[in-house]
Design a protein around this motif. Structure first.
Motif, PDB file in Angstrom:
ATOM      1  N   SER A  33     -10.460   1.535   9.141  1.00  0.00           N
ATOM      2  CA  SER A  33      -9.638   1.287   7.961  1.00  0.00           C
ATOM      3  C   SER A  33      -9.148  -0.130   7.866  1.00  0.00           C
ATOM      4  N   GLY A  34      -9.315  -0.933   8.885  1.00  0.00           N
ATOM      5  CA  GLY A  34      -8.827  -2.310   8.876  1.00  0.00           C
ATOM      6  C   GLY A  34      -7.344  -2.381   9.124  1.00  0.00           C
ATOM      7  N   SER A  35      -6.680  -1.252   9.279  1.00  0.00           N
ATOM      8  CA  SER A  35      -5.246  -1.236   9.530  1.00  0.00           C
ATOM      9  C   SER A  35      -4.854   0.154   9.984  1.00  0.00           C
ATOM     10  N   ARG A  36      -3.917   0.232  10.912  1.00  0.00           N
ATOM     11  CA  ARG A  36      -3.443   1.540  11.349  1.00  0.00           C
ATOM     12  C   ARG A  36      -2.429   2.108  10.378  1.00  0.00           C
ATOM     13  N   VAL A  37      -1.981   1.304   9.396  1.00  0.00           N
ATOM     14  CA  VAL A  37      -1.063   1.792   8.373  1.00  0.00           C
ATOM     15  C   VAL A  37      -1.881   2.482   7.290  1.00  0.00           C
ATOM     16  N   GLN A  38      -1.658   3.759   7.084  1.00  0.00           N
ATOM     17  CA  GLN A  38      -2.405   4.527   6.101  1.00  0.00           C
ATOM     18  C   GLN A  38      -1.705   4.463   4.741  1.00  0.00           C
ATOM     19  N   ILE A  39      -2.449   4.046   3.714  1.00  0.00           N
ATOM     20  CA  ILE A  39      -1.858   3.971   2.375  1.00  0.00           C
ATOM     21  C   ILE A  39      -2.395   5.064   1.447  1.00  0.00           C
ATOM     22  N   ARG A  40      -3.532   5.659   1.787  1.00  0.00           N
ATOM     23  CA  ARG A  40      -4.118   6.657   0.897  1.00  0.00           C
ATOM     24  C   ARG A  40      -3.176   7.816   0.566  1.00  0.00           C
ATOM     25  N   PRO A  41      -2.387   8.327   1.534  1.00  0.00           N
ATOM     26  CA  PRO A  41      -1.504   9.444   1.169  1.00  0.00           C
ATOM     27  C   PRO A  41      -0.453   9.074   0.124  1.00  0.00           C
ATOM     28  N   GLY A  72      -7.241  -1.742  -7.636  1.00  0.00           N
ATOM     29  CA  GLY A  72      -6.835  -1.518  -6.242  1.00  0.00           C
ATOM     30  C   GLY A  72      -6.003  -0.250  -6.144  1.00  0.00           C
ATOM     31  N   TRP A  73      -5.375  -0.070  -5.002  1.00  0.00           N
ATOM     32  CA  TRP A  73      -4.562   1.132  -4.776  1.00  0.00           C
ATOM     33  C   TRP A  73      -3.186   0.943  -5.407  1.00  0.00           C
ATOM     34  N   TRP A  74      -2.843   1.860  -6.347  1.00  0.00           N
ATOM     35  CA  TRP A  74      -1.519   1.808  -6.989  1.00  0.00           C
ATOM     36  C   TRP A  74      -0.563   2.726  -6.223  1.00  0.00           C
ATOM     37  N   MET A  75       0.636   2.224  -5.970  1.00  0.00           N
ATOM     38  CA  MET A  75       1.622   2.973  -5.192  1.00  0.00           C
ATOM     39  C   MET A  75       2.996   2.833  -5.852  1.00  0.00           C
ATOM     40  N   PRO A  76       3.767   3.909  -5.974  1.00  0.00           N
ATOM     41  CA  PRO A  76       5.118   3.785  -6.533  1.00  0.00           C
ATOM     42  C   PRO A  76       6.023   2.999  -5.598  1.00  0.00           C
ATOM     43  N   GLN A  77       6.967   2.304  -6.178  1.00  0.00           N
ATOM     44  CA  GLN A  77       7.893   1.506  -5.385  1.00  0.00           C
ATOM     45  C   GLN A  77       8.640   2.371  -4.369  1.00  0.00           C
ATOM     46  N   ALA A  78       8.862   3.608  -4.715  1.00  0.00           N
ATOM     47  CA  ALA A  78       9.577   4.511  -3.803  1.00  0.00           C
ATOM     48  C   ALA A  78       8.859   4.643  -2.465  1.00  0.00           C
ATOM     49  N   TYR A  79       7.527   4.633  -2.478  1.00  0.00           N
ATOM     50  CA  TYR A  79       6.755   4.665  -1.233  1.00  0.00           C
ATOM     51  C   TYR A  79       6.525   3.259  -0.689  1.00  0.00           C
ATOM     52  N   LYS A 106       6.197  -0.402   7.553  1.00  0.00           N
ATOM     53  CA  LYS A 106       5.147  -0.088   8.509  1.00  0.00           C
ATOM     54  C   LYS A 106       4.144  -1.227   8.625  1.00  0.00           C
ATOM     55  N   VAL A 107       3.800  -1.836   7.490  1.00  0.00           N
ATOM     56  CA  VAL A 107       2.866  -2.968   7.506  1.00  0.00           C
ATOM     57  C   VAL A 107       3.454  -4.136   8.278  1.00  0.00           C
ATOM     58  N   ALA A 108       4.749  -4.401   8.073  1.00  0.00           N
ATOM     59  CA  ALA A 108       5.398  -5.513   8.786  1.00  0.00           C
ATOM     60  C   ALA A 108       5.353  -5.286  10.295  1.00  0.00           C
ATOM     61  N   GLN A 109       5.612  -4.054  10.736  1.00  0.00           N
ATOM     62  CA  GLN A 109       5.545  -3.748  12.164  1.00  0.00           C
ATOM     63  C   GLN A 109       4.123  -3.916  12.688  1.00  0.00           C
ATOM     64  N   ASP A 110       3.159  -3.407  11.939  1.00  0.00           N
ATOM     65  CA  ASP A 110       1.764  -3.485  12.355  1.00  0.00           C
ATOM     66  C   ASP A 110       1.305  -4.940  12.453  1.00  0.00           C
ATOM     67  N   SER A 133      -2.776  -7.296   7.479  1.00  0.00           N
ATOM     68  CA  SER A 133      -3.540  -6.062   7.325  1.00  0.00           C
ATOM     69  C   SER A 133      -3.454  -5.488   5.920  1.00  0.00           C
ATOM     70  N   MET A 134      -2.432  -5.858   5.163  1.00  0.00           N
ATOM     71  CA  MET A 134      -2.254  -5.280   3.842  1.00  0.00           C
ATOM     72  C   MET A 134      -1.391  -6.204   2.997  1.00  0.00           C
ATOM     73  N   THR A 135      -1.772  -6.353   1.722  1.00  0.00           N
ATOM     74  CA  THR A 135      -0.967  -7.114   0.770  1.00  0.00           C
ATOM     75  C   THR A 135      -0.450  -6.164  -0.296  1.00  0.00           C
ATOM     76  N   LEU A 136       0.853  -6.165  -0.521  1.00  0.00           N
ATOM     77  CA  LEU A 136       1.456  -5.355  -1.573  1.00  0.00           C
ATOM     78  C   LEU A 136       2.099  -6.299  -2.586  1.00  0.00           C
ATOM     79  N   THR A 137       1.758  -6.114  -3.849  1.00  0.00           N
ATOM     80  CA  THR A 137       2.301  -6.984  -4.888  1.00  0.00           C
ATOM     81  C   THR A 137       2.686  -6.153  -6.103  1.00  0.00           C
ATOM     82  N   GLY A 138       3.601  -6.674  -6.896  1.00  0.00           N
ATOM     83  CA  GLY A 138       4.059  -5.945  -8.071  1.00  0.00           C
ATOM     84  C   GLY A 138       2.946  -5.707  -9.081  1.00  0.00           C
TER      85      GLY A 138
END
Length: 452
Positions: free
Chosen positions: A262-270, A278-285, A292-296, A375-380
């Motif tokens: 997966s290129g990262s141990r942080v799972q975003i699919r759930p 790309g993968w859309w995710m609500p701000q709540a998650y 988790k990404v910061a720790q990883d 491992s992951m970029t999250l942007t608005g």
């Protein structure tokens, strides 16, 4: 035309170099014209669909400090979506505070709500005692793009009435921000993030032999058993030399070389839905995933730095070279045993030396280490709702993925949350899910509590 009101023959242009505007055109730089008008103003009014805080402050501060206490400032800006209310309120309050601290006494900063459409006006008015100068055109306050505006001098009853109507409708940021109710699909998506996995370089693997498709098939069969090849990375098609193996660093993560599943141990699919952007995710998650990404990434950065430090030691350099010689020897025997006639890469020793040198240099640079650890970029979520084609493609892809995953035997967290809110077992295709969600949140706004 009224004698009191005159349109200047000179146009105001921002970044005229974009179109190579010639000296034969009667124009002045927009920033210069705005600053000149602000310097003598006794009242400044700015309306903008979008904004940039620091340039607005710099423009207002063209008024001499000794005159600021007598200069009124009125600013109203638009807001992209209801989800942007908290950030816009914070920005505008910061703007107001900085203007007050810089010497202005009468400052009103307000926000025009985005519903039912986005406030998109660009207007500046500078009043010098009783005579106003107006700038109307394409430039938002603080814009660094190519822009065009025209200047009007004198009273303009309709524009004055328009400005008054804007401030009558706008909400002063000195008041509490309105609730960010999510009642449209645009509001729903704008309250989310896009997740992107940066491309991963094969940082630690060096291929000592060249393999073609035929070789790969034979190699796969041979690798079904024990290979007895020293310091090899079995994840790579070329069964390459793993630079980390001889360094004997504990807890070395295969994902550091871009070879993990997966290129990262942080799972975003759930927590996300797959879309054309790309993968859309609500701000709540997003808040949880960001943590988790910061720790990883911090752990990956530490491991990379440790590998780099070991590589720079004489013992590390010697171990790597000895291990590579053993790798070449054992892999050569392995290929011969299994009748795989792969050729060595040309100039192998020289290429390997360059490989080790480049990796040692890269892992000695903190900026490069940080980039490889990402491992992951999250942007608005960008506001695409003025582009009908982009909106159609994005929403279709979202609801198609939602429908596909909703039909599985198990549903991830994000899908469970949406299904629970829709509460309709008859939905099966993307368009049905789209209509259902649109109707549901129009009747009752979506809230963060709806996310499991």
């Amino acid at each position: 035309m009224s004698k009191q009101r005159m349109v200047s023959a000179t146009i105001l242009v921002g970044r005229p170099d974009l179109i190579d505007l010639g000296d034969d055109v009667d124009y002045v730089e927009l920033d210069e014209a705005l600053e000149a008008a602000a310097s003598s103003a006794t009242e400044i009014t700015i309306l903008g669909g979008f904004y940039s805080v620091e340039p607005i402050i710099a423009l207002c501060k063209q008024v001499r400090r000794s005159r600021r206490s007598a200069c009124k400032v009125r600013i109203a800006v638009g807001i992209e979506a209801k989800s942007a209310i908290p950030a816009t309120w914070a920005d505008m309050r910061r703007l107001r505070d900085k203007l007050l601290k810089s010497g202005f006494r009468d400052v009103v900063v307000a926000v025009v709500r985005s519903s039912p459409v986005h406030f998109h006006t660009k207007l500046f008015r500078f009043l010098n005692t009783t005579r106003p100068v107006w700038f109307v055109g394409s430039a938002n306050p603080g814009s660094t793009r190519h822009e065009l505006m025209v200047r009007l001098s004198g009273r303009h009853e309709a524009l004055s009435a328009y400005v008054a109507a804007v401030f009558a409708k706008a909400v002063d940021v000195a008041l509490s921000p309105p609730a960010a109710e999510i009642t449209t699909l645009r509001d729903f998506f704008m309250a989310g993030l896009l997740c992107h996995k940066p491309p991963a370089q094969r940082l630690f693997t060096f291929d000592a032999f060249r393999f073609d498709a035929r070789h790969h098939e034979r190699l796969a069969e041979a690798l079904a058993g024990s290979s007895a090849v020293s310091h090899a990375n079995p994840r790579t098609q070329g069964f390459g030399f793993d630079l980390r193996s001889p360094l004997q660093i504990a807890d070395v993560d295969d994902d550091l070389d871009g070879d993990g599943p997966s290129g990262s141990r942080v799972q975003i699919r759930p927590y996300s839905i797959d879309t054309v952007f790309g993968w859309w995710m609500p701000q709540a998650y997003g808040d949880y995933v960001r943590g988790k990404v910061a720790q990883d990434e911090a752990a990956r950065e530490r491991r990379l730095a440790e590998i780099g430090a070991t590589l720079r030691t004489p013992e590390g350099e010697r171990s790597v070279r000895e291990a590579f010689a053993s790798h070449v020897e054992t892999l050569g025997r392995f290929l011969e045993t299994h009748g795989i006639d792969a050729r060595p890469v040309s100039n192998r020793e020289l290429r390997f030396e360059r490989f080790v040198t480049s990796r040692t240099k890269a892992l000695s640079d903190p900026v490069t280490v940080q980039r490889h650890a990402r491992s992951m970029t999250l942007t608005g979520m960008p506001d695409i709702w003025e582009d009908g084609v982009a909106v159609e493609e994005f929403e279709r892809s979202f609801f198609e993925d939602l429908a596909f995953r909703a039909g599985g035997t198990t549903q991830p967290t994000i899908v469970k949350s949406i299904l629970a809110r829709l509460d309709d077992d008859t939905l099966s295709i993307g368009s049905e899910f789209e209509d259902a969600l649109r109707d549901t949140i129009a009747e009752e706004p979506w809230s963060d509590d709806d996310w499991e």
